[in-house]
Scaffold this active site. Structure first.
Site, PDB file in Angstrom:
ATOM      1  N   HIS A  68       0.153   4.749   2.884  1.00 32.76           N
ATOM      2  CA  HIS A  68       1.130   3.404   2.681  1.00 32.76           C
ATOM      3  C   HIS A  68       0.681   2.203   2.700  1.00 32.76           C
ATOM      4  O   HIS A  68      -0.040   2.040   3.856  1.00 32.76           O
ATOM      5  CB  HIS A  68       2.605   3.855   3.228  1.00 32.76           C
ATOM      6  CG  HIS A  68       3.654   2.665   2.791  1.00 32.76           C
ATOM      7  ND1 HIS A  68       4.245   2.988   1.321  1.00 32.76           N
ATOM      8  CD2 HIS A  68       3.796   1.659   3.366  1.00 32.76           C
ATOM      9  CE1 HIS A  68       4.938   2.035   1.507  1.00 32.76           C
ATOM     10  NE2 HIS A  68       4.811   1.089   2.331  1.00 32.76           N
ATOM     11  N   GLU A  78      -9.898  -1.565   0.353  1.00 27.66           N
ATOM     12  CA  GLU A  78     -11.225  -1.258   0.926  1.00 27.66           C
ATOM     13  C   GLU A  78     -10.616  -0.229   2.478  1.00 27.66           C
ATOM     14  O   GLU A  78     -11.359   0.695   2.788  1.00 27.66           O
ATOM     15  CB  GLU A  78     -11.614  -2.469   1.216  1.00 27.66           C
ATOM     16  CG  GLU A  78     -12.797  -2.489   2.130  1.00 27.66           C
ATOM     17  CD  GLU A  78     -13.058  -3.548   3.014  1.00 27.66           C
ATOM     18  OE1 GLU A  78     -12.961  -4.653   2.548  1.00 27.66           O
ATOM     19  OE2 GLU A  78     -13.473  -3.213   4.396  1.00 27.66           O
TER      20      GLU A  78
HETATM   21  C1  GRF Z   1      -2.181   2.835  -2.775  1.00 22.28           C
HETATM   22  O1  GRF Z   1      -2.302   1.620  -2.349  1.00 22.28           O
HETATM   23  C2  GRF Z   1      -1.496   3.740  -1.908  1.00 22.28           C
HETATM   24  O2  GRF Z   1      -1.403   2.926  -0.484  1.00 22.28           O
HETATM   25  C3  GRF Z   1      -0.117   3.772  -2.419  1.00 22.28           C
HETATM   26  O3  GRF Z   1      -0.338   3.774  -3.630  1.00 22.28           O
HETATM   27  C4  GRF Z   1      -1.829   3.106  -4.037  1.00 22.28           C
HETATM   28  C5  GRF Z   1      -2.524   4.079  -4.919  1.00 22.28           C
HETATM   29  O4  GRF Z   1      -3.743   3.677  -5.415  1.00 22.28           O
HETATM   30  N1  GRF Z   1       0.483   4.860  -1.827  1.00 22.28           N
HETATM   31  P1  GRF Z   1      -4.824   4.465  -5.863  1.00 22.28           P
HETATM   32  O5  GRF Z   1      -4.147   5.008  -7.124  1.00 22.28           O
HETATM   33  O6  GRF Z   1      -5.319   5.536  -4.953  1.00 22.28           O
HETATM   34  O7  GRF Z   1      -5.941   3.725  -6.354  1.00 22.28           O
END
Ligand code: GRF
Length: 200
Positions: free
Chosen positions: A112, A175
């Protein structure tokens, strides 16, 4: 040596799925090894499908759109995942709230983009960016029935620069995510494997 099988669920961009797969698939230490036989998405438009293809990992797809009940969809997903016998299920931007049926049959971990318990829910990055807080960060946690509320496994915070626009703020979060999530999963597996050794 214990072998852990992990599956990754995503709904969109899939950058965390890619980071997890690269860091963990084929991992091996003196205590355990890891295999990620499959990733899963509920979204036929997800960019992560392309990433999975590039990574050479099998990607299963089932859209939730044809299902009227959450439980019914989750049962169908479980049917897809079960043949792979996953020990843990890793959520990586999976935009579905899991039903009790799913959580009762699977150990689930989530990432999260905030320092929980602050900014729960789907708009965490925007809400944390708009807040007056000078620190922000990322949490990895076990998933329980309550949204973004399970036991925290790992967190990393950073101090924001006054000059940062939303894009720079978000890039910093991602990152950190890509480093922190694999590390947190290894921590869970390390603990899990040592408990298992003690109890056998
Ligand atoms: C991330 O910011 C994660 O923390 C949240 O959803 C986003 C997913 O990004 N749960 P990605 O699809 O992994 O690039």
């Amino acid at each position: 040596m214990r072998k852990y099988r992990l599956v990754i669920l995503f709904s969109g961009n899939g950058s965390n799925m890619e980071a997890l797969f690269k860091a963990l698939n084929g991992f091996s230490s003196k205590d355990f090894s890891i295999e990620i036989p499959i990733v899963f998405t509920n979204n036929p438009q997800a960019y992560g499908i392309k990433r999975a293809e590039n990574l050479g990992v099998r990607c299963e797809l089932l859209s939730h759109r044809g299902f009227s009940e959450r439980e019914e969809f989750d049962c169908a997903v479980l049917e897809i995942l079960k043949p792979y016998q996953p020990d843990f299920c890793l959520l990586a931007g999976y935009m579905r709230i899991l039903s009790p049926i799913f959580l009762e049959s699977m150990r689930v971990i989530n990432i999260h983009p905030s320092i929980l318990p602050l900014f729960k829910g789907a708009n965490a990055i925007q809400e944390s960016f708009e807040s007056d807080m000078q620190v922000a960060g990322v949490s990895v946690h076990h998933v329980n029935q309550e949204l973004d509320s399970g036991k925290i496994i790992a967190q990393e915070a950073f101090c924001r620069e006054d000059s940062w626009q939303r894009e720079e703020f978000e890039a910093k979060i991602h990152e950190i995510e890509h480093r922190l999530y694999p590390k947190a999963v290894l921590k869970v597996l390390q603990e899990h494997s040592s408990i298992n050794i003690k109890s056998t």
